[in-house]
Design an enzyme around this catalytic site. Structure first.
Site, PDB file in Angstrom:
ATOM      1  N   ASP A 400      -6.974 -42.910  16.484  1.00 30.37           N
ATOM      2  CA  ASP A 400      -6.109 -43.727  17.333  1.00 30.37           C
ATOM      3  C   ASP A 400      -4.733 -43.071  17.377  1.00 30.37           C
ATOM      4  OD1 ASP A 400      -4.486 -45.665  18.490  1.00 30.37           O
ATOM      5  OD2 ASP A 400      -5.400 -47.340  17.406  1.00 30.37           O
ATOM      6  N   HIS A 401      -4.366 -42.552  18.552  1.00 31.00           N
ATOM      7  CA  HIS A 401      -3.121 -41.785  18.661  1.00 31.00           C
ATOM      8  C   HIS A 401      -1.881 -42.669  18.543  1.00 31.00           C
ATOM      9  CE1 HIS A 401      -1.034 -38.178  19.078  1.00 31.00           C
ATOM     10  NE2 HIS A 401      -1.385 -37.776  20.296  1.00 31.00           N
ATOM     11  N   ARG A 402      -2.039 -43.995  18.582  1.00 35.03           N
ATOM     12  CA  ARG A 402      -0.890 -44.870  18.352  1.00 35.03           C
ATOM     13  C   ARG A 402      -0.424 -44.778  16.911  1.00 35.03           C
ATOM     14  NH1 ARG A 402      -3.074 -50.641  19.782  1.00 35.03           N
ATOM     15  NH2 ARG A 402      -4.670 -49.833  18.357  1.00 35.03           N
TER      16      ARG A 402
END
Length: 430
Positions: A400-402
């Site tokens: 998850d790039h968040r």
């Protein structure tokens, strides 16, 4: 008046479920605790036992139909049970459970005083009559081990607990015998006549497929996925497994490569704890998990299931191997419980078992990462200036790039590669 049995809340997190299979039909004579049906919801299949003895009058919900907790699913001719009330029934007059009546304590059973720790969060399988019996005896039913089918607690188990003895096994064999007597060969589906140049058929979306679809869409819509793909020479890992495979077999353990990957992933999660979190955007919080539970995606006839190896950091490779194999059998047989499929902090998806190599695994939200492992294939690599053939493992890491930056993801991948390239490091760092 027939006893109307409603779909109960049996503590497995079921609020609605699809009736997968009925084990009874109108006219069948049943005993208390006989299995009536299998109910499926959100990847788990739960057996629903009968709370009463009697004769089945009418099955109210057909197989393949979704019922909600409180819906009448079967009517049973059991006159002595008409006034019984069960968790999940919504009658206003019985919304509260009656406390045990205070009577003269003539030969009252002693209250259990065992001092062992009791897991109050433990899911208990027991009929309402057994729960009432335990209360009357002063027994915390969560402390009792069940000897019935699938761990169900019987009155004999409560008595054995009071006497300090082991639960009897007779109920398990009796339940098995009853199950065998009731089980019938399913009727063959009616033949479908295909007409025209482009024939089509339709079917209802099964409950499990709906659950999988909902989870996949939610994950892809919520978490911006990034997938890193890499590979690593696993000759040393290959030799290590070969060396200990026979030793494992002597103690009944089937040793595969997957437990090594589990230990390597746990080590990476500890070294890069951002991968062992959840990202709660609505609450504005990052949840840091100080435990390491690894989900193992398993392909079954019913669909994709993800049983969980709890506290993988505390277990040996042999122990993890045994647990994975046991969970895999349960998954194939549709016997996984809801508890066995929750609590994962990170997941492994093995496409290599189907011959795949690299892929883009979808994160099991609300987790923030998933490790995909592909097949081990002989490939040419450069070693000491020479081209040689070696077994090479394909790896894919989605995150998850968040929550996870690209460099963090690659560093975690490099750590996993390092451990799998030299499995002896698992003893030092894993």
């Amino acid at each position: 008046m027939a006893f109307e049995f409603r779909l109960p809340d049996i503590g497995e997190g079921i609020h609605e479920g699809e009736i997968v299979k009925w084990f009874v039909k109108a006219g069948d004579t049943i005993e208390e605790d006989d299995v009536l049906a299998e109910v499926q919801n959100d990847k788990s299949v739960v057996e629903i036992p009968s709370p009463v003895s009697g004769t089945v009058e009418e099955v109210m919900v057909e197989e393949g139909t979704v019922a909600v907790v409180g819906d009448v699913i079967v009517k049973i001719d059991a006159p002595d049970a008409e006034d019984m009330q069960f968790k999940g029934h919504d009658d206003d007059s019985s919304s509260k459970e009656e406390p045990a009546k205070e009577e003269a304590p003539a030969e009252q059973a002693p209250v259990a005083t065992q001092t062992e720790e009791v897991d109050e969060n433990r899911t208990v399988k027991a009929m309402p009559s057994v729960r009432k019996y335990a209360r009357e005896k002063g027994v915390n039913i969560k402390a009792v081990s069940g000897s019935g089918k699938n761990g169900r607690i019987t009155k004999e188990d409560v008595d054995a607990y009071l006497n300090g003895g082991a639960p009897t096994a007779s109920n398990e064999s009796a339940a098995s015998a009853t199950s065998e007597e009731v089980a019938e060969t399913p009727a063959a589906p009616a033949a479908v006549t295909l007409e025209g140049d482009f024939p089509e058929t339709t079917e209802k979306i099964p409950a499990m497929r709906r659950a999988i679809a909902k989870a996949m869409v939610n994950s892809k819509h919520t978490a911006p996925h990034v997938t890193l793909m890499d590979e690593i020479d696993v000759q040393a890992l290959w030799d290590h497994r070969k060396k200990f495979k026979e030793i494992a077999a002597e103690q009944g353990t089937k040793l595969t490569f997957l437990p090594y990957v589990v230990k390597a992933l746990v080590s990476a999660l500890k070294k890069y704890p951002a991968l062992n979190t959840s990202f709660n955007e609505e609450a504005g919080e990052i949840v840091h998990k100080h435990y390491w539970n690894i989900g193992i995606a398993a392909d079954t006839d019913r669909g994709l299931l993800v049983p969980v190896v709890k506290h993988a950091d505390r277990k040996s490779i042999f122990q993890i191997s045994d647990e994975i194999n046991e969970l895999a059998v349960k998954a194939r047989d549709g016997k996984l419980t809801a508890d066995e499929m929750k609590g994962a902090t990170c997941t492994i998806s093995n496409i290599g078992s189907a011959g795949g190599q690299w892929f883009t695994p979808v994160i099991n939200h609300p987790e923030v990462a998933i490790l995909g492992i592909g097949r081990i294939a002989q490939k040419p690599i450069v070693k000491d200036g020479e081209i040689v053939a070696a077994p090479v493992l394909a790896l894919s890491l989605s995150f998850d790039h968040r929550q996870i930056d690209g460099a963090t993801g690659q560093n975690a991948m490099n750590h996993i590669k390092r451990l799998l390239n030299n499995p002896e490091l698992l003893l030092m760092e894993g």
